[in-house]
Structure formats: structure tokens, C-alpha cells
Scaffold this active site. Structure first.
Site, PDB file in Angstrom:
ATOM      1  CE  LYS A  83      51.376  23.718  28.846  1.00 21.40           C
ATOM      2  NZ  LYS A  83      50.998  25.235  29.070  1.00 21.40           N
ATOM      3  NE  ARG A  85      51.599  35.155  28.615  1.00 17.84           N
ATOM      4  CZ  ARG A  85      51.471  36.583  28.868  1.00 17.84           C
ATOM      5  NH1 ARG A  85      52.566  37.341  28.993  1.00 17.84           N
ATOM      6  NH2 ARG A  85      50.285  37.166  28.662  1.00 17.84           N
ATOM      7  CB  CYS A 142      56.551  35.266  26.960  1.00 19.31           C
ATOM      8  SG  CYS A 142      55.685  34.969  25.844  1.00 19.31           S
ATOM      9  NE  ARG A 150      51.512  34.621  25.034  1.00 18.23           N
ATOM     10  CZ  ARG A 150      51.623  33.241  25.703  1.00 18.23           C
ATOM     11  NH1 ARG A 150      52.785  32.792  25.743  1.00 18.23           N
ATOM     12  NH2 ARG A 150      50.448  32.506  26.064  1.00 18.23           N
ATOM     13  N   PRO A 151      49.855  40.888  25.867  1.00 18.91           N
ATOM     14  CG  PRO A 151      48.521  42.540  24.940  1.00 18.91           C
ATOM     15  CD  PRO A 151      49.633  41.525  24.445  1.00 18.91           C
ATOM     16  CB  ILE A 152      46.956  40.653  30.901  1.00 15.90           C
ATOM     17  CG1 ILE A 152      47.124  41.579  31.791  1.00 15.90           C
ATOM     18  CG2 ILE A 152      47.322  39.438  30.755  1.00 15.90           C
ATOM     19  CD1 ILE A 152      47.135  41.165  33.274  1.00 15.90           C
ATOM     20  CG  ASP A 153      44.803  44.490  25.856  1.00 17.27           C
ATOM     21  OD1 ASP A 153      45.440  43.594  25.909  1.00 17.27           O
ATOM     22  OD2 ASP A 153      44.299  45.186  25.001  1.00 17.27           O
ATOM     23  CG  LEU A 154      41.658  41.949  24.858  1.00 18.69           C
ATOM     24  CD1 LEU A 154      41.705  40.983  23.902  1.00 18.69           C
ATOM     25  CD2 LEU A 154      40.711  43.129  24.656  1.00 18.69           C
ATOM     26  CG  ASP A 161      50.038  26.338  21.765  1.00 17.19           C
ATOM     27  OD1 ASP A 161      50.587  27.357  21.487  1.00 17.19           O
ATOM     28  OD2 ASP A 161      49.303  26.199  22.594  1.00 17.19           O
ATOM     29  CB  ILE A 181      47.910  33.263  17.428  1.00 15.54           C
ATOM     30  CG1 ILE A 181      46.984  32.252  16.738  1.00 15.54           C
ATOM     31  CG2 ILE A 181      47.350  33.601  18.767  1.00 15.54           C
ATOM     32  CD1 ILE A 181      45.651  32.944  16.664  1.00 15.54           C
ATOM     33  NE  ARG A 213      56.475  26.969  31.013  1.00 13.95           N
ATOM     34  CZ  ARG A 213      56.193  27.848  30.415  1.00 13.95           C
ATOM     35  NH1 ARG A 213      56.953  28.793  29.731  1.00 13.95           N
ATOM     36  NH2 ARG A 213      54.840  28.367  30.547  1.00 13.95           N
TER      37      ARG A 213
HETATM   38  C1  UD1 Z   1      46.594  30.421  25.275  1.00 13.61           C
HETATM   39  C2  UD1 Z   1      47.466  29.045  25.544  1.00 13.61           C
HETATM   40  C3  UD1 Z   1      48.684  29.059  24.625  1.00 13.61           C
HETATM   41  C4  UD1 Z   1      48.191  29.287  23.009  1.00 13.61           C
HETATM   42  C5  UD1 Z   1      47.372  30.578  23.194  1.00 13.61           C
HETATM   43  C6  UD1 Z   1      46.675  30.733  21.637  1.00 13.61           C
HETATM   44  C7  UD1 Z   1      47.104  28.533  27.817  1.00 13.61           C
HETATM   45  C8  UD1 Z   1      47.520  28.593  29.334  1.00 13.61           C
HETATM   46  N1  UD1 Z   1      47.854  29.003  27.025  1.00 13.61           N
HETATM   47  O1  UD1 Z   1      47.465  31.521  25.865  1.00 13.61           O
HETATM   48  O2  UD1 Z   1      49.359  27.921  24.829  1.00 13.61           O
HETATM   49  O3  UD1 Z   1      49.225  29.389  22.330  1.00 13.61           O
HETATM   50  O4  UD1 Z   1      46.123  30.583  24.128  1.00 13.61           O
HETATM   51  O5  UD1 Z   1      45.887  29.615  21.304  1.00 13.61           O
HETATM   52  O6  UD1 Z   1      46.061  28.225  27.707  1.00 13.61           O
HETATM   53  N2  UD1 Z   1      45.972  39.273  23.628  1.00 13.61           N
HETATM   54  C9  UD1 Z   1      45.658  40.807  23.628  1.00 13.61           C
HETATM   55  N3  UD1 Z   1      45.147  41.112  24.786  1.00 13.61           N
HETATM   56  C10 UD1 Z   1      44.756  40.380  25.896  1.00 13.61           C
HETATM   57  C11 UD1 Z   1      45.014  38.993  25.649  1.00 13.61           C
HETATM   58  C12 UD1 Z   1      45.534  38.393  24.611  1.00 13.61           C
HETATM   59  O7  UD1 Z   1      46.174  41.662  22.801  1.00 13.61           O
HETATM   60  O8  UD1 Z   1      44.381  41.026  27.070  1.00 13.61           O
HETATM   61  C13 UD1 Z   1      46.428  38.809  22.285  1.00 13.61           C
HETATM   62  C14 UD1 Z   1      48.006  37.897  22.592  1.00 13.61           C
HETATM   63  O9  UD1 Z   1      48.977  38.945  22.546  1.00 13.61           O
HETATM   64  C15 UD1 Z   1      47.797  37.147  21.275  1.00 13.61           C
HETATM   65  C16 UD1 Z   1      46.373  36.870  21.092  1.00 13.61           C
HETATM   66  O10 UD1 Z   1      45.546  37.882  21.848  1.00 13.61           O
HETATM   67  O11 UD1 Z   1      48.219  37.852  20.103  1.00 13.61           O
HETATM   68  C17 UD1 Z   1      45.878  35.494  21.691  1.00 13.61           C
HETATM   69  O12 UD1 Z   1      46.159  35.495  22.962  1.00 13.61           O
HETATM   70  P1  UD1 Z   1      45.515  34.483  24.102  1.00 13.61           P
HETATM   71  O13 UD1 Z   1      44.594  33.581  23.412  1.00 13.61           O
HETATM   72  O14 UD1 Z   1      45.173  35.594  25.187  1.00 13.61           O
HETATM   73  O15 UD1 Z   1      46.721  33.552  24.497  1.00 13.61           O
HETATM   74  P2  UD1 Z   1      46.993  32.889  25.928  1.00 13.61           P
HETATM   75  O16 UD1 Z   1      45.589  32.792  26.723  1.00 13.61           O
HETATM   76  O17 UD1 Z   1      47.851  33.884  26.704  1.00 13.61           O
END
Ligand code: UD1
Length: 417
Positions: free
Chosen positions: A22, A93, A117, A122-126, A305, A327, A397
Site C-alpha cells: 500500500k 493523510r 490523527c 504528524r505535521p508536514i513542515d518538512l 507499523d 517515531i 484501509r
Molecule cells: C509513513 C507511512 C506510515 C509509517 C510512517 C513511519 C505512508 C503512506 N505512511 O508515514 O505507515 O508509519 O511512514 O514509518 O507511507 N514529521 C515531522 N514533520 C514532517 C513530516 C514528518 O515532524 O514534515 C515527523 C512525524 O510527526 C513523525 C516522523 O516525522 O514523528 C515520521 O513521520 P513520516 O515518516 O513522515 O511518516 P509518514 O510519511 O506520514
């Protein structure tokens, strides 16, 4: 609302076939936005998140056709919208994965902020920081991110935290940027590598996929391609754990054991017998299960996961074990439900301490997220009597017909409408 009913106590035997990943399919569907030509993906799992992504892409004007057997044909000839609306993003997301491709191809994207969630903020700032470095102007208002750029340009980007979808989003954007982009501390997950393979087949120039430094040389345009998605390593790990907790001996086919190294090693430490073939695993449950501690890490470490499923298993080990979640900050939602089935789990910040073995007894439990739901199903396989797992849309899902697959292995499990 659909539920799953399990009567525990039956050992598993037989063969199960693993579906496509997935989390590789989701970004790969979005890669269709990078070209006006046709993309054909095979081995895409027919799970709800994939359908949702199909709807997101269709809302942007892409043609998306799902065929039986996991083939998806996509063509984003010309797009009619650059907006991923709240109604779709809130349910998944990963919709944020359209951001990079849209800015790169159309020079503009408007994507609803995903918000929190069940497993954390789970921000997307990066993702945004990286696109800004590539020259995009980012505005966040009314709950939407709006990104604009005439043409993205290559940049040096270093992620503070390893982010899987962040790496994927930026890697896709960089394919059409002007010049070279270097991503440091990039995610090394097999899903990221598989996406790079697809992008390569489309004409992208990417080096270092599967390592923490990615170099992407931007090109003017990408072409169509055909690609077969890798097997789902988390689904594979879930069936290994299912056999270990239920007892018995099973064969897992169409998987990629190499992608599961940390999980296989850990489960062997607990006494589970695992024989590896090139694309299959033979799993035999031990008579006595030993405790072993895990700490979740980015790949190639133990995957977050798999943490919930592993915790269910450790309730049956002879002694105490710890699970440390590094994580996500709130990924122990399954603890309370496992406790209702008789598990002894104490939470101490980011660590859960499980003391086993405790007999599990069937109960009515509630799924809170995808992997938590899987852990409750596993607990149900080992519990005495009947377990009913509610809110199984979470399971649907990400797991293709988990009830049918487990029934095929001899479990007493059925879906209740
Ligand atoms: C992906 C997987 C999810 C898995 C996760 C970690 C998909 C669709 N989902 O989620 O199943 O559990 O990887 O292996 O592939 N973070 C920030 N800022 C950001 C982005 C992330 O602080 O901009 C933090 C998150 O809050 C978290 C960590 O980084 O604590 C890892 O998150 P991330 O690897 O981005 O997870 P996803 O890509 O959402």
C-alpha cells in the site's frame, strides 16, 4: 458498521499470498501527475486507501482505471484542478503526496492540511521547508497549504527527521525541477526505493535510492511507464506474527524477505522458526515464546507499523519485554484494548512494558487505527472464546481481505455486516 468476529484457539496452517505494498502504491499513483502519458501499475492492493487516492487523482482531472487483479491505469493528460480538498485529505493523510507533483507540473497546488490523527500530531513542515528551498512560495491559510512556483529549482535539502512521505513528495518534485536536488537524511524505506525505480522508468535521473542521500537531476519532462509494485512488508510481518501467536505452521508467498530483516531477526530471537526463500517464508510457531525488547526506528530498523502486532505477540511470551516507540508520540492506543482482553501492559512515556504470558479472553474491542486493529485481530486468534473487533474500516484501509486470508489459514473468523 462492519465488524470482525474471531473465535480463538485454532493453530494456523496452509499458504497465504501477500498483496502489493500500500505505502509504495500510494506515492506511485501520485507519480502519474508528473506526466501527460499513461502510467500502468501492477500488483496494487485493492484496499480502501488506494481507492481514496484514486478519488483524489480523479478530482484533479486524471483518468484512473482500476482493473481486476491489481492493475491500475492512470493518465493525467491535462489537469482540471490543483486542489486536494479537505473531505478527501481528512480520511487519508497520504493525499498530501499530490503536493510535490502538482507544484512541479502545474506550478501551483492547494492541499488541505491533514491535521492530527489517532497516532499523533504528524505535521508536514518538512515537506514545506523543502519545497520552499526549491523556490516555492508557501502560504498556509483557511486550513489549506497553497504552494506556487514558476519552475522549481534544485536545492540542497537536509531533513531534521527522517520522513517517508516527505522524502517521496520532494523526490517527485525534484524530478521536474531545474538542476540538481540533494536530499540528506532521506528515508531509506523500500517504498521510497520502489518509487525511485518507477520514476527512473519514467525518465527521471535519481541516484542513491535506498540510501540516506538522494541526488535528483531535474529533467524537462517525464514519460509514461509500466511498473510492478513490491510486496507489502508490513502485511507480511503481520502474518508472521499471526502464525507465531496462534500456533501452527504456514507458508507466506509472494513476499520480499529482504525488506523484513529487522522483523525476521526479532521474531527468531523470540523462538519463532522462520525459513527464508527468495520470495517466500515458512513460519513455525514455537512451543515456548521468549520475550525480546524492540525499539521502533526508521528503515532498516524495526518498523513502527509492526509495533502493535508485536505487542500482541509479546503478551504470550514467557516474561517481560519492552516496546519503545520513537517515531510517533501517541502510538499505544491498542494498549487499553489489549488490556481488556487480559494483557498486562504498563505504559511509561514512550515505552510499554508487557508482562507475559497472560491468557487472553475474547472481548468486544474497538479498532483505533490500521495497525492497532491488526494487533486486536492477532490477540483474538490467541484468545479463548469470541472476540469482536469493531470499526474494521481501519483494517480495510490497508489489509486486503484479512478475514478471508486468515480463514484460508484455518482461523475461525468472519465479517459481520
Ligand atoms: C509513513 C507511512 C506510515 C509509517 C510512517 C513511519 C505512508 C503512506 N505512511 O508515514 O505507515 O508509519 O511512514 O514509518 O507511507 N514529521 C515531522 N514533520 C514532517 C513530516 C514528518 O515532524 O514534515 C515527523 C512525524 O510527526 C513523525 C516522523 O516525522 O514523528 C515520521 O513521520 P513520516 O515518516 O513522515 O511518516 P509518514 O510519511 O506520514
Amino acid at each position: 458498521m462492519e465488524k470482525i468476529r474471531i473465535v480463538g484457539g485454532r493453530p494456523l496452517e496452509g499458504t497465504v499470498r501477500i498483496s502489493g505494498a500500500k505505502n509504495a502504491s500510494l506515492p506511485e499513483l501520485c507519480a502519474a501527475l508528473l506526466t501527460d502519458q499513461q502510467l500502468t501499475l501492477g500488483n496494487v492492493p485493492e484496499v480502501r486507501d488506494i481507492r481514496t487516492m484514486g478519488r483524489v487523482l480523479a478530482a484533479l482531472g486524471a483518468e484512473v482505471e482500476f482493473r481486476v487483479g491489481g492493475e491500475v491505469e492512470l493518465r493525467a493528460g491535462s489537469l482540471t484542478s490543483v486542489e486536494a480538498p479537505y473531505e478527501l485529505v481528512k480520511t487519508m493523510r497520504a493525499s498530501v503526496l499530490v503536493l510535490g507533483p502538482l507544484v512541479a507540473r502545474e506550478g501551483r497546488a492547494r492541499v488541505s492540511l491533514p491535521g492530527g490523527c489517532a497516532i499523533g500530531a504528524r505535521p508536514i513542515d518538512l515537506h514545506l521547508m523543502a519545497l520552499e528551498k526549491m523556490g516555492a512560495t508557501i502560504a498556509v491559510e483557511h486550513g489549506y497549504v497553497e504552494a506556487r512556483a514558476e519552475r522549481l529549482r534544485g536545492a540542497e535539502i537536509s531533513f531534521d527527521t527522517v520522513t517517508v512521505t516527505g522524502t517521496e513528495n520532494v523526490m517527485m518534485a525534484a524530478c521536474l525541477a531545474d538542476g540538481q536536488t540533494v536530499l540528506r537524511n532521506a528515508a531509506c524505506e523500500p517504498e521510497v526505493e520502489d518509487l525511485a525505480t518507477l520514476l527512473g522508468a519514467m525518465g527521471a535521473r535519481i541516484e542513491g535510492a535506498g540510501t540516506s542521500t538522494l541526488r535528483v537531476e531535474g529533467v524537462e519532462r517525464l514519460a509514461g511507464a509500466s511498473h510492478r509494485v513490491i510486496p507489502d512488508r508490513i502485511e507480511t510481518g503481520t502474518y508472521v506474527a499471526a502464525c507465531a501467536i496462534a500456533g501452527g505452521e504456514i507458508e507466506i508467498r509472494h513476499c520480499q524477505p529482504n525488506h523484513l530483516r529487522a522483523v525476521i531477526d526479532k521474531l527468531r530471537e523470540t523462538g519463532v522458526r522462520i525459513e527464508e526463500g527468495p520470495d517466500n517464508l515458512r513460519v513455525r510457531a514455537p512451543r515456548v515464546l521468549r520475550p525480546a525488547n524492540v525499539t521502533t526506528q526508521p528503515y532498516p530498523g524495526f518498523p513502527t507499523d509492526m509495533q502493535a502486532q508485536y505487542m500482541a505477540l509479546m503478551t504470550q511470551a514467557e516474561g517481560a519485554s519492552t516496546m519503545t516507540e520513537t517515531i510517533f508520540e501517541n502510538r499505544f492506543m491498542h494498549v487499553a484494548e489489549l488490556a481488556r482482553m487480559g494483557a498486562s501492559v504498563r505504559e511509561n512515556g514512550r515505552t510499554a512494558i508487557v508482562t507475559g504470558p497472560t491468557p487472553l479472553s475474547g472481548a468486544q474491542v474497538m479498532a483505533t487505527d490500521l495497525r492497532a486493529s491488526a494487533s486486536l485481530v492477532l490477540a483474538g486468534l490467541a484468545a479463548s472464546g469470541e472476540t469482536v473487533v469493531d470499526r474494521i474500516y481501519h483494517l480495510d484501509r490497508g489489509y486486503y481481505r484479512i478475514d478471508e486470508k486468515l480463514r484460508g489459514l484455518g482461523a475461525d473468523i468472519e465479517r459481520l455486516a
